[in-house]
Design a protein around this motif. Structure first.
Motif, PDB file in Angstrom:
ATOM      1  N   SER A  11      26.171  13.550  -4.166  1.00 39.96           N
ATOM      2  CA  SER A  11      25.416  12.331  -4.723  1.00 39.96           C
ATOM      3  C   SER A  11      23.997  12.856  -5.255  1.00 39.96           C
ATOM      4  O   SER A  11      23.301  12.964  -4.358  1.00 39.96           O
ATOM      5  N   ILE A  12      23.990  13.017  -6.441  1.00 46.58           N
ATOM      6  CA  ILE A  12      22.524  13.351  -7.135  1.00 46.58           C
ATOM      7  C   ILE A  12      21.599  11.922  -7.004  1.00 46.58           C
ATOM      8  O   ILE A  12      20.476  12.483  -6.768  1.00 46.58           O
ATOM      9  N   ASP A  13      22.128  10.902  -7.076  1.00 44.63           N
ATOM     10  CA  ASP A  13      21.293   9.778  -6.790  1.00 44.63           C
ATOM     11  C   ASP A  13      20.706   9.754  -5.452  1.00 44.63           C
ATOM     12  O   ASP A  13      19.737   9.303  -5.185  1.00 44.63           O
ATOM     13  N   ALA A  14      21.513   9.823  -4.450  1.00 42.49           N
ATOM     14  CA  ALA A  14      21.116  10.021  -3.162  1.00 42.49           C
ATOM     15  C   ALA A  14      20.035  11.006  -2.998  1.00 42.49           C
ATOM     16  O   ALA A  14      19.007  11.048  -2.169  1.00 42.49           O
ATOM     17  N   GLY A  15      20.403  12.286  -3.302  1.00 43.12           N
ATOM     18  CA  GLY A  15      19.219  13.358  -3.630  1.00 43.12           C
ATOM     19  C   GLY A  15      17.938  13.073  -4.153  1.00 43.12           C
ATOM     20  O   GLY A  15      16.778  13.139  -3.535  1.00 43.12           O
ATOM     21  N   ASN A  16      17.989  12.377  -5.034  1.00 38.15           N
ATOM     22  CA  ASN A  16      16.831  11.885  -6.026  1.00 38.15           C
ATOM     23  C   ASN A  16      15.938  10.618  -5.111  1.00 38.15           C
ATOM     24  O   ASN A  16      14.710  10.882  -5.007  1.00 38.15           O
ATOM     25  N   ALA A  17      16.773   9.908  -4.515  1.00 39.12           N
ATOM     26  CA  ALA A  17      16.155   8.989  -3.582  1.00 39.12           C
ATOM     27  C   ALA A  17      15.460   9.539  -2.428  1.00 39.12           C
ATOM     28  O   ALA A  17      14.269   9.012  -2.064  1.00 39.12           O
ATOM     29  N   LEU A  18      16.073  10.640  -1.971  1.00 40.02           N
ATOM     30  CA  LEU A  18      15.436  11.249  -0.625  1.00 40.02           C
ATOM     31  C   LEU A  18      14.061  12.019  -1.226  1.00 40.02           C
ATOM     32  O   LEU A  18      13.307  11.844  -0.300  1.00 40.02           O
ATOM     33  N   VAL A  19      14.000  12.468  -2.164  1.00 42.23           N
ATOM     34  CA  VAL A  19      12.956  13.178  -2.882  1.00 42.23           C
ATOM     35  C   VAL A  19      11.618  12.095  -2.920  1.00 42.23           C
ATOM     36  O   VAL A  19      10.656  12.604  -2.518  1.00 42.23           O
ATOM     37  N   LYS A  20      12.134  10.807  -3.227  1.00 42.90           N
ATOM     38  CA  LYS A  20      11.016   9.652  -3.612  1.00 42.90           C
ATOM     39  C   LYS A  20      10.504   9.372  -2.235  1.00 42.90           C
ATOM     40  O   LYS A  20       9.302   8.916  -1.835  1.00 42.90           O
ATOM     41  N   THR A  21      11.403   9.348  -1.213  1.00 42.40           N
ATOM     42  CA  THR A  21      10.789   9.137   0.189  1.00 42.40           C
ATOM     43  C   THR A  21      10.133  10.038   0.789  1.00 42.40           C
ATOM     44  O   THR A  21       9.187   9.423   1.494  1.00 42.40           O
ATOM     45  N   ILE A  22      10.317  11.219   0.697  1.00 44.00           N
ATOM     46  CA  ILE A  22       9.806  12.257   1.514  1.00 44.00           C
ATOM     47  C   ILE A  22       8.326  12.728   0.512  1.00 44.00           C
ATOM     48  O   ILE A  22       7.710  13.562   1.359  1.00 44.00           O
ATOM     49  N   GLY A  23       8.142  12.206  -0.510  1.00 46.93           N
ATOM     50  CA  GLY A  23       7.037  12.631  -1.169  1.00 46.93           C
ATOM     51  C   GLY A  23       5.840  12.367  -0.634  1.00 46.93           C
ATOM     52  O   GLY A  23       4.957  13.140  -0.581  1.00 46.93           O
ATOM     53  N   PRO A  24       5.549  11.065  -0.301  1.00 45.11           N
ATOM     54  CA  PRO A  24       4.390  10.622   0.768  1.00 45.11           C
ATOM     55  C   PRO A  24       4.195  11.468   2.162  1.00 45.11           C
ATOM     56  O   PRO A  24       3.212  11.637   2.330  1.00 45.11           O
ATOM     57  N   LEU A  25       5.327  12.057   2.418  1.00 40.42           N
ATOM     58  CA  LEU A  25       4.929  12.810   3.810  1.00 40.42           C
ATOM     59  C   LEU A  25       4.779  14.131   3.482  1.00 40.42           C
ATOM     60  O   LEU A  25       3.789  14.656   4.185  1.00 40.42           O
TER      61      LEU A  25
END
Length: 354
Positions: A11-25
């Motif tokens: 799932s490319i969408d799931a991967g993109n969502a993860l990148v947005k989640t971990i950006g602040p980290l």
């Protein structure tokens, strides 16, 4: 309708969502030289902005090993990222290098964003503890490569040290002291034996351990690896340490010789510190000989520090033990124990010559 990548299990969408989640980290780990922003094809680091004049780069990569299997089985994912950073950052400080930036690799059969985010959050925490920036990484979703729920981790860390400050151990000599800095537990080595003992004894991961204040077996075994960088770096840079040995696979017996020059032999007295309860439990559970303990686990000492006798005062606290001395002899290490320590009924000695 034709097949899609999602139909194949990615799932490319799931991967993109993860990148947005971990950006602040990642941004939370920013330090001089790196802004820790994600999204580019590569991460940048400015050595001049970090204050270096004539630096050498030092690199290390590692994983967490089969400790991950216990973490997955217990459903506890918020510490393994600290382990990952620790295994790399602690390897850099032994050469006098300051960890600068870190990249991670997370691979799984099917991406579970909640699990992946917890893991990356713990990687970011490890980076904060080590003072390095998380500047990038790779998340790989690979159907068919991993069993359901499984994932794997690897990490890569780069540090720097001024050319005239590299810690080589070349000036270690007979008469120097060996100090031991306490570990936080089993750290990230020896878990194949740990898991074998658990399986043979049919121990339950949620079983409370009276010897560890009632904490569960899982909590005790999954305690994150201690990161020694911040406490050691100023002393290393002040030139007060002759050598450091990160006690990983091979235990005390095989890691200390790695930093010794020819003609120097480390002699360690295992009665100089108390074997922590978790190691006593594993030793008894697996009927593991004291000699095997010394060559498999850290046994309560996660970092060995070699100093001149006059530098002993640079280290204090209940988590510092004077565990031995350097003697003249073949490059190697001997660990000796007395009857009544480390569950041994007799005096014992183990030697490894490098």
């Amino acid at each position: 309708m034709g097949l899609t990548y999602k139909d194949a299990g990615v799932s490319i969408d799931a991967g993109n969502a993860l990148v947005k989640t971990i950006g602040p980290l990642a941004r939370s780990t920013a330090r001089p030289g790196a802004d820790a922003e994600l999204g580019g094809f590569g991460g940048l680091f400015d050595l001049k902005a970090a204050g270096y004049q004539d630096p050498l780069l030092v690199a290390a990569n590692d994983g967490v090993g089969t400790k991950l299997k216990l973490a997955i089985e217990a459903g506890v994912h918020d510490g393994v990222g600290i382990d990952l950073v620790a295994m790399c950052a602690n390897d850099l400080i032994v050469q006098g290098a300051e960890p600068l930036f870190f990249l991670d690799y997370y691979a799984t059969g099917k991406l579970d964003n909640a699990v992946a985010a917890a893991v990356v959050a713990s990687i970011a925490e490890g980076c904060r503890q080590a003072g390095c920036a998380l500047i990038g990484g790779e998340t790989a979703e690979m159907p068919g490569m991993y069993a359901a729920g499984d994932y794997d981790l690897a990490g890569f860390c780069v540090g720097a040290v001024e050319r005239d400050k590299v810690l080589t151990g070349a000036n270690i000599e007979p008469g120097d002291l060996i100090l031991g800095l306490a570990s936080s537990g089993v750290h990230s080595n020896g878990f194949s034996l740990v898991r074998r003992i658990i399986a043979e004894r049919a121990w339950k991961l949620d079983e409370p351990l009276p010897s560890d204040g009632g904490r569960s077996l899982a909590d005790v075994l999954l305690e994150p690896t201690r990161i020694y960088v911040r406490e050691l770096l100023p002393i290393v840079q002040a030139g007060r340490i002759k050598g450091l040995a990160h006690i990983t696979g091979g235990g005390l017996l095989e890691n200390i010789p790695r930093v010794l020059p020819d003609g120097c032999h480390a002699v360690v007295d295992s009665s100089a510190w108390q074997l922590p309860p978790v190691f006593a439990l594993l030793q008894e559970g697996g009927s593991v000989a004291a000699v095997e303990m010394a060559r498999t686990f850290n046994c309560g000492v996660g970092m060995a520090v070699i100093v001149a006798p006059g530098e002993r005062a640079a280290f204090d606290g209940d988590d510092v033990f004077e565990i031995g001395r350097i003697e003249a002899g073949p490059r190697g290490c001997t660990v000796r124990g007395k009857a009544g320590t480390w569950n041994s009924d007799e005096d014992w000695s183990a030697t490894h010559n490098a």
